[in-house]
Design a protein around this motif. Sequence first.
Motif, PDB file in Angstrom:
ATOM      1  N   PHE A  90       0.844  -1.204   0.000  1.00  5.30           N
ATOM      2  CA  PHE A  90       0.000   0.000   0.000  1.00  5.30           C
ATOM      3  C   PHE A  90       0.877   1.252   0.000  1.00  5.30           C
ATOM      4  N   GLY A  91       0.554   2.174  -0.854  1.00  5.67           N
ATOM      5  CA  GLY A  91       1.298   3.437  -0.918  1.00  5.67           C
ATOM      6  C   GLY A  91       2.479   3.381  -1.865  1.00  5.67           C
ATOM      7  N   LYS A  92       2.899   2.154  -2.239  1.00  8.17           N
ATOM      8  CA  LYS A  92       4.013   2.037  -3.187  1.00  8.17           C
ATOM      9  C   LYS A  92       3.570   2.616  -4.539  1.00  8.17           C
ATOM     10  N   LYS A  93       4.476   3.334  -5.186  1.00 10.32           N
ATOM     11  CA  LYS A  93       4.097   3.939  -6.468  1.00 10.32           C
ATOM     12  C   LYS A  93       4.734   3.201  -7.635  1.00 10.32           C
ATOM     13  N   ILE A  94       3.901   2.781  -8.570  1.00 10.46           N
ATOM     14  CA  ILE A  94       4.374   2.141  -9.788  1.00 10.46           C
ATOM     15  C   ILE A  94       4.065   3.116 -10.926  1.00 10.46           C
ATOM     16  N   ARG A  95       5.089   3.618 -11.556  1.00 11.26           N
ATOM     17  CA  ARG A  95       4.934   4.642 -12.596  1.00 11.26           C
ATOM     18  C   ARG A  95       3.933   5.726 -12.159  1.00 11.26           C
ATOM     19  N   GLY A  96       4.144   6.194 -10.940  1.00 10.46           N
ATOM     20  CA  GLY A  96       3.341   7.306 -10.423  1.00 10.46           C
ATOM     21  C   GLY A  96       1.973   6.891  -9.892  1.00 10.46           C
ATOM     22  N   MET A  97       1.651   5.593 -10.000  1.00 10.44           N
ATOM     23  CA  MET A  97       0.328   5.139  -9.579  1.00 10.44           C
ATOM     24  C   MET A  97       0.445   4.408  -8.240  1.00 10.44           C
ATOM     25  N   GLU A  98      -0.348   4.886  -7.283  1.00 12.74           N
ATOM     26  CA  GLU A  98      -0.225   4.338  -5.937  1.00 12.74           C
ATOM     27  C   GLU A  98      -0.997   3.022  -5.798  1.00 12.74           C
ATOM     28  N   VAL A  99      -0.406   2.058  -5.086  1.00 13.97           N
ATOM     29  CA  VAL A  99      -1.134   0.809  -4.804  1.00 13.97           C
ATOM     30  C   VAL A  99      -2.058   1.065  -3.614  1.00 13.97           C
ATOM     31  N   ARG A 100      -3.336   0.750  -3.815  1.00 16.85           N
ATOM     32  CA  ARG A 100      -4.332   1.010  -2.771  1.00 16.85           C
ATOM     33  C   ARG A 100      -4.924  -0.298  -2.253  1.00 16.85           C
ATOM     34  N   PRO A 101      -5.466  -0.268  -1.032  1.00 14.01           N
ATOM     35  CA  PRO A 101      -6.115  -1.477  -0.503  1.00 14.01           C
ATOM     36  C   PRO A 101      -7.406  -1.801  -1.261  1.00 14.01           C
ATOM     37  N   MET A 102      -7.734  -3.070  -1.351  1.00 11.86           N
ATOM     38  CA  MET A 102      -8.936  -3.495  -2.079  1.00 11.86           C
ATOM     39  C   MET A 102     -10.207  -2.847  -1.525  1.00 11.86           C
ATOM     40  N   GLU A 103     -10.184  -2.513  -0.236  1.00 15.18           N
ATOM     41  CA  GLU A 103     -11.386  -1.900   0.373  1.00 15.18           C
ATOM     42  C   GLU A 103     -11.765  -0.594  -0.342  1.00 15.18           C
ATOM     43  N   GLU A 104     -10.777   0.036  -0.986  1.00 22.39           N
ATOM     44  CA  GLU A 104     -11.065   1.320  -1.653  1.00 22.39           C
ATOM     45  C   GLU A 104     -11.500   1.140  -3.111  1.00 22.39           C
ATOM     46  N   MET A 105     -11.483  -0.132  -3.572  1.00 23.61           N
ATOM     47  CA  MET A 105     -11.692  -0.385  -4.997  1.00 23.61           C
ATOM     48  C   MET A 105     -13.075   0.095  -5.504  1.00 23.61           C
ATOM     49  N   ALA A 106     -14.134  -0.268  -4.757  1.00 20.50           N
ATOM     50  CA  ALA A 106     -15.489   0.026  -5.243  1.00 20.50           C
ATOM     51  C   ALA A 106     -15.683   1.536  -5.448  1.00 20.50           C
ATOM     52  N   ASP A 107     -15.326   2.326  -4.443  1.00 20.80           N
ATOM     53  CA  ASP A 107     -15.508   3.785  -4.559  1.00 20.80           C
ATOM     54  C   ASP A 107     -14.643   4.346  -5.681  1.00 20.80           C
ATOM     55  N   PHE A 108     -13.418   3.819  -5.774  1.00 19.86           N
ATOM     56  CA  PHE A 108     -12.484   4.323  -6.798  1.00 19.86           C
ATOM     57  C   PHE A 108     -13.053   4.085  -8.202  1.00 19.86           C
ATOM     58  N   VAL A 109     -13.595   2.903  -8.412  1.00 13.31           N
ATOM     59  CA  VAL A 109     -14.156   2.557  -9.732  1.00 13.31           C
ATOM     60  C   VAL A 109     -15.278   3.524 -10.094  1.00 13.31           C
ATOM     61  N   LYS A 110     -16.144   3.794  -9.117  1.00  7.87           N
ATOM     62  CA  LYS A 110     -17.281   4.683  -9.400  1.00  7.87           C
ATOM     63  C   LYS A 110     -16.812   6.112  -9.650  1.00  7.87           C
ATOM     64  N   GLN A 111     -15.864   6.568  -8.824  1.00  8.98           N
ATOM     65  CA  GLN A 111     -15.449   7.978  -8.923  1.00  8.98           C
ATOM     66  C   GLN A 111     -14.588   8.267 -10.154  1.00  8.98           C
ATOM     67  N   ASN A 112     -13.908   7.236 -10.652  1.00  6.65           N
ATOM     68  CA  ASN A 112     -12.951   7.489 -11.747  1.00  6.65           C
ATOM     69  C   ASN A 112     -13.382   6.915 -13.087  1.00  6.65           C
ATOM     70  N   ASN A 113     -14.679   6.554 -13.157  1.00  5.46           N
ATOM     71  CA  ASN A 113     -15.192   6.136 -14.447  1.00  5.46           C
ATOM     72  C   ASN A 113     -14.401   4.958 -15.040  1.00  5.46           C
ATOM     73  N   VAL A 114     -14.042   4.015 -14.167  1.00  8.55           N
ATOM     74  CA  VAL A 114     -13.211   2.889 -14.595  1.00  8.55           C
ATOM     75  C   VAL A 114     -14.083   1.878 -15.324  1.00  8.55           C
ATOM     76  N   ASP A 115     -13.672   1.450 -16.502  1.00  9.63           N
ATOM     77  CA  ASP A 115     -14.483   0.450 -17.215  1.00  9.63           C
ATOM     78  C   ASP A 115     -13.802  -0.915 -17.358  1.00  9.63           C
ATOM     79  N   ILE A 116     -12.473  -0.959 -17.235  1.00  8.06           N
ATOM     80  CA  ILE A 116     -11.780  -2.244 -17.414  1.00  8.06           C
ATOM     81  C   ILE A 116     -10.931  -2.563 -16.180  1.00  8.06           C
ATOM     82  N   ALA A 117     -10.978  -3.826 -15.748  1.00  6.00           N
ATOM     83  CA  ALA A 117     -10.088  -4.270 -14.667  1.00  6.00           C
ATOM     84  C   ALA A 117      -9.123  -5.309 -15.219  1.00  6.00           C
ATOM     85  N   VAL A 118      -7.862  -5.143 -14.885  1.00 10.04           N
ATOM     86  CA  VAL A 118      -6.841  -6.126 -15.257  1.00 10.04           C
ATOM     87  C   VAL A 118      -6.673  -7.023 -14.043  1.00 10.04           C
ATOM     88  N   LEU A 119      -6.884  -8.319 -14.228  1.00 14.03           N
ATOM     89  CA  LEU A 119      -6.854  -9.227 -13.085  1.00 14.03           C
ATOM     90  C   LEU A 119      -5.548 -10.016 -13.080  1.00 14.03           C
TER      91      LEU A 119
END
Length: 216
Positions: free
Chosen positions: A122-151
């Motif tokens: 958590f908090g580690k940055k990969i090419r400027g993108m922070e790794v977040r906990p899964m608990e934040e996933m649902a809100d993040f998807v809704k707020q950022n108009n995410v349409d594709i998930a890479v599994l």
Amino acid sequence: MAEKEISQAVISRLPRYLRYLGELKDEGVERISSQELSGLMNVTASQIRQDFNNFGGFGQQGYGYNVEYLYTEIGKILGLDKKHHLIIVGAGNLGQAIANYMNFERRGFIFTGMFDINPELFGKKIRGMEVRPMEEMADFVKQNNVDIAVLTIPKGEAVLVAAKLSDVGIKAIWNFAHVDLAVPKEVQVENVHLSDSLMRLSYMIERYESEVANKE
Ligand code: NAI
């Protein structure tokens, strides 16, 4: 345009056409005949014409194809005229490798977030993108108009996580986990198995060597 059902074989060839046309466009080539494209791509000219006829032809006989137009139209068929926002679920080796590859963005695939269950990431940055906990996933998807998930998580977790992603309104999953996902029909799934490709390569070695042996 795409009213009639187009075969998967044709669809699977479109990205390759797009790649070649992109290169021609970058080189400043304005027109290309099916024969010339055939020579470059190692596909018969009649295959190219047949493929393009599925979408109305794209060109005039004897006149060749307008590279820019063809590139744009194939891009539209592939939905590349719109931007897609992606998240990566599983920030391990594979997830990080995908996040670090910059060229997806050129095609309009924008990586917006990375998620994991390992607190050490958590908090580690990969090419400027922070790794977040899964608990934040649902809100993040809704707020950022995410349409594709890479599994990119272990297969034992993938089915459950895919169901969660479907519940929060993800439109598509790019699935690298070696398991078939059962998701609602509104959710599109593309499975990617590098090992399948490697096995095909192994088969090609076998086939070539046995052909050579048979000739001797
Ligand atoms: P890895 O162990 O480096 O990374 C997996 C990550 O997923 C870890 O950071 C882990 O904490 C996280 N994770 C586990 N459960 C999770 C959950 N429920 N939610 C969110 N994150 C979770 O493994 P690697 O090498 O990155 O491989 C990932 C997966 O991709 C494996 O299942 C592997 O078999 C598969 N794989 C598939 C390939 C393909 O061609 N389809 C190629 C290489 C790997």
